[in-house]
Design a protein around this motif. Structure first.
Motif, PDB file in Angstrom:
ATOM      1  N   SER A 166       0.831  -1.201   0.000  1.00  0.00           N
ATOM      2  CA  SER A 166       0.000   0.000   0.000  1.00  0.00           C
ATOM      3  C   SER A 166       0.874   1.263   0.000  1.00  0.00           C
ATOM      4  N   GLY A 167       1.928   1.227   0.781  1.00  0.00           N
ATOM      5  CA  GLY A 167       2.864   2.359   0.794  1.00  0.00           C
ATOM      6  C   GLY A 167       3.475   2.601  -0.572  1.00  0.00           C
ATOM      7  N   MET A 168       3.710   1.508  -1.309  1.00  0.00           N
ATOM      8  CA  MET A 168       4.243   1.660  -2.673  1.00  0.00           C
ATOM      9  C   MET A 168       3.210   2.328  -3.585  1.00  0.00           C
ATOM     10  N   GLY A 169       1.931   2.046  -3.347  1.00  0.00           N
ATOM     11  CA  GLY A 169       0.867   2.689  -4.128  1.00  0.00           C
ATOM     12  C   GLY A 169       0.858   4.196  -3.896  1.00  0.00           C
ATOM     13  N   ASP A 170       0.994   4.574  -2.633  1.00  0.00           N
ATOM     14  CA  ASP A 170       1.044   6.000  -2.291  1.00  0.00           C
ATOM     15  C   ASP A 170       2.291   6.636  -2.918  1.00  0.00           C
ATOM     16  N   ALA A 171       3.418   5.932  -2.796  1.00  0.00           N
ATOM     17  CA  ALA A 171       4.688   6.464  -3.301  1.00  0.00           C
ATOM     18  C   ALA A 171       4.731   6.511  -4.832  1.00  0.00           C
ATOM     19  N   TYR A 296       1.265  -0.099 -15.193  1.00  0.00           N
ATOM     20  CA  TYR A 296       0.462  -1.318 -14.954  1.00  0.00           C
ATOM     21  C   TYR A 296       1.361  -2.515 -14.636  1.00  0.00           C
ATOM     22  N   ASP A 297       2.466  -2.639 -15.363  1.00  0.00           N
ATOM     23  CA  ASP A 297       3.408  -3.754 -15.094  1.00  0.00           C
ATOM     24  C   ASP A 297       3.829  -3.719 -13.625  1.00  0.00           C
ATOM     25  N   PHE A 298       4.182  -2.514 -13.174  1.00  0.00           N
ATOM     26  CA  PHE A 298       4.652  -2.402 -11.796  1.00  0.00           C
ATOM     27  C   PHE A 298       3.552  -2.773 -10.803  1.00  0.00           C
ATOM     28  N   CYS A 299       2.382  -2.179 -11.001  1.00  0.00           N
ATOM     29  CA  CYS A 299       1.276  -2.449 -10.064  1.00  0.00           C
ATOM     30  C   CYS A 299       0.983  -3.945  -9.996  1.00  0.00           C
ATOM     31  N   GLU A 300       0.930  -4.583 -11.157  1.00  0.00           N
ATOM     32  CA  GLU A 300       0.630  -6.024 -11.180  1.00  0.00           C
ATOM     33  C   GLU A 300       1.752  -6.834 -10.526  1.00  0.00           C
ATOM     34  N   SER A 301       2.994  -6.376 -10.692  1.00  0.00           N
ATOM     35  CA  SER A 301       4.132  -7.147 -10.164  1.00  0.00           C
ATOM     36  C   SER A 301       4.151  -7.167  -8.637  1.00  0.00           C
TER      37      SER A 301
END
Ligand SMILES: [Zn+2]
Length: 366
Positions: A166-171, A296-301
């Motif tokens: 989740s922190g990565m989503g914010d970042a 998208y690649d990152f989010c899915e990974s």
């Protein structure tokens, strides 16, 4: 043109960093008062308190669970009664925001020791105050950032991985939003234009996530601290914190705020909803196809949401989605920091497109 960037006074990070809490506190006086998440109070503090008490006279108090005026007043009275010279938070976002508000009320220094890496709250000069029922009441803008941020990665590595992701989503939103603000000369949270330092840190935040995000997640799943994990914790906490506050925010967070009008999203974390804001923003702001795929690649990974179903909105009606878009476009929202024409219809379309693309990728259609 005036530019301004704001920073915490000191940032300390590493495995076992909590053992430095006594030493750091003692720089501000002889007595310290720490509020701790209940889990931290029971399971983390016992392992460190002897070391900490060697350096300072400290009281550990359990946090009551809500950053509300009632809790802020309760803790403020306790700190006053103890005559403490520094306020400390050991825990998650609400504990942190409470400690900041208490320290502000008493004009005392504050030390923040986050035990999860789920948001960029530890470094900022901002507290979100809630009602006792848990609804957002107001933002408390503080005159300065925390004096010390102390991040013990061995504690964070044992926390559930969903917090780190989740922190990565914010970042992930930090660079996208800061870049829009930079290009459009929009103001940051200091009420000024950002400096090149802030934008450079925001970009480093993005690059760090893309390079080390998956490895950091694996470390967290294994409960161990690795260099990749250290880098991502720093990106989530320090780089994202400096990047959003001194760089400014735009559509990703506005879409997040829009999503909160729909009740089913409430059980999802801040960064998970920001992730939907990110995939929406790349369509809203007409980013190149390669860049969209990179995001998208990152989010899915790492397992960040790219579809509405992943934030509780499976089968959401167009009417409800329009409410999200209208809220995202509320007067004064940061979405107007984007460099494209903003209307609720444009935001609605971008959310639908982002969700459809996310679903198509998952089903192997594209
Ligand atoms: Zn955020």
């Amino acid at each position: 043109m005036i530019q301004a960037s704001i920073f915490p006074g000191k940032y300390v990070q590493g495995a076992g960093a909590l053992s430095r809490l006594g030493k750091e506190s003692a720089k501000f006086g002889k007595k310290a008062f720490a509020i701790c998440d209940p889990y931290v109070f029971e399971s983390v503090i016992p392992g460190y308190q002897d070391e900490i008490r060697k350096e300072i006279d400290i009281v550990f108090e359990k946090f009551n669970g809500e950053c509300s005026d009632k809790e802020i007043n309760r803790v403020t009275e306790l700190v006053k009664a103890e005559g403490s010279s520094v306020v400390i938070a050991v825990g998650g976002g609400k504990t942190i925001d409470t400690a900041k508000a208490v320290a502000h009320a008493l004009s005392l220094p504050v030390i923040i020791a986050p035990t999860i890496a789920s948001t960029d709250a530890p470094c900022s000069a901002l507290s979100v105050i809630y009602t006792d029922e848990g609804a957002v009441d107001r933002y408390l803008f503080l005159p300065s950032n925390p004096n010390v941020v102390l991040v013990d990665t061995s504690v964070i590595a044992k926390a559930p991985v969903r917090f780190l992701v989740s922190g990565m989503g914010d970042a992930l939103s930090t660079w996208l939003e800061a870049k829009s603000c930079q290009t459009g000369y929009a103001n940051n949270f200091a009420g000024e234009k950002g400096s090149m330092t802030a934008y450079a840190l925001a970009e480093l935040c993005y690059e760090t996530l893309l390079e080390f995000g998956v490895a950091a997640k694996v470390s967290n799943e294994t409960g161990v601290v690795t260099p990749a994990f250290e880098k991502v914790v720093e990106a989530n906490t320090l780089l994202s914190g400096l990047g959003f506050e001194s760089g400014g925010i735009a559509s990703c967070h506005a879409v997040h705020n829009g999503l909160t009008v729909l009740e089913p999203t409430h059980k999802y974390y801040h960064g998970e909803k920001v992730s939907i804001g990110v995939v929406t923003s790349v369509f809203l702001t007409d980013k190149p196809a390669d860049f969209i795929d990179e995001v998208y690649d990152f989010c899915e990974s790492v397992g960040l949401p790219t579809t509405l179903a992943q934030v509780g909105l499976e089968g959401v009606s167009d009417e409800d989605l329009m409410k999200v878009a209208v809220r995202a476009c509320a007067e004064g929202e940061t979405i107007y920091n984007e460099l494209v024409p903003i209307t609720p219809e444009a935001v609605f379309s971008a959310i639908k497109a982002a969700d459809a693309y996310g679903r198509a990728r998952k089903s192997g259609e594209v």
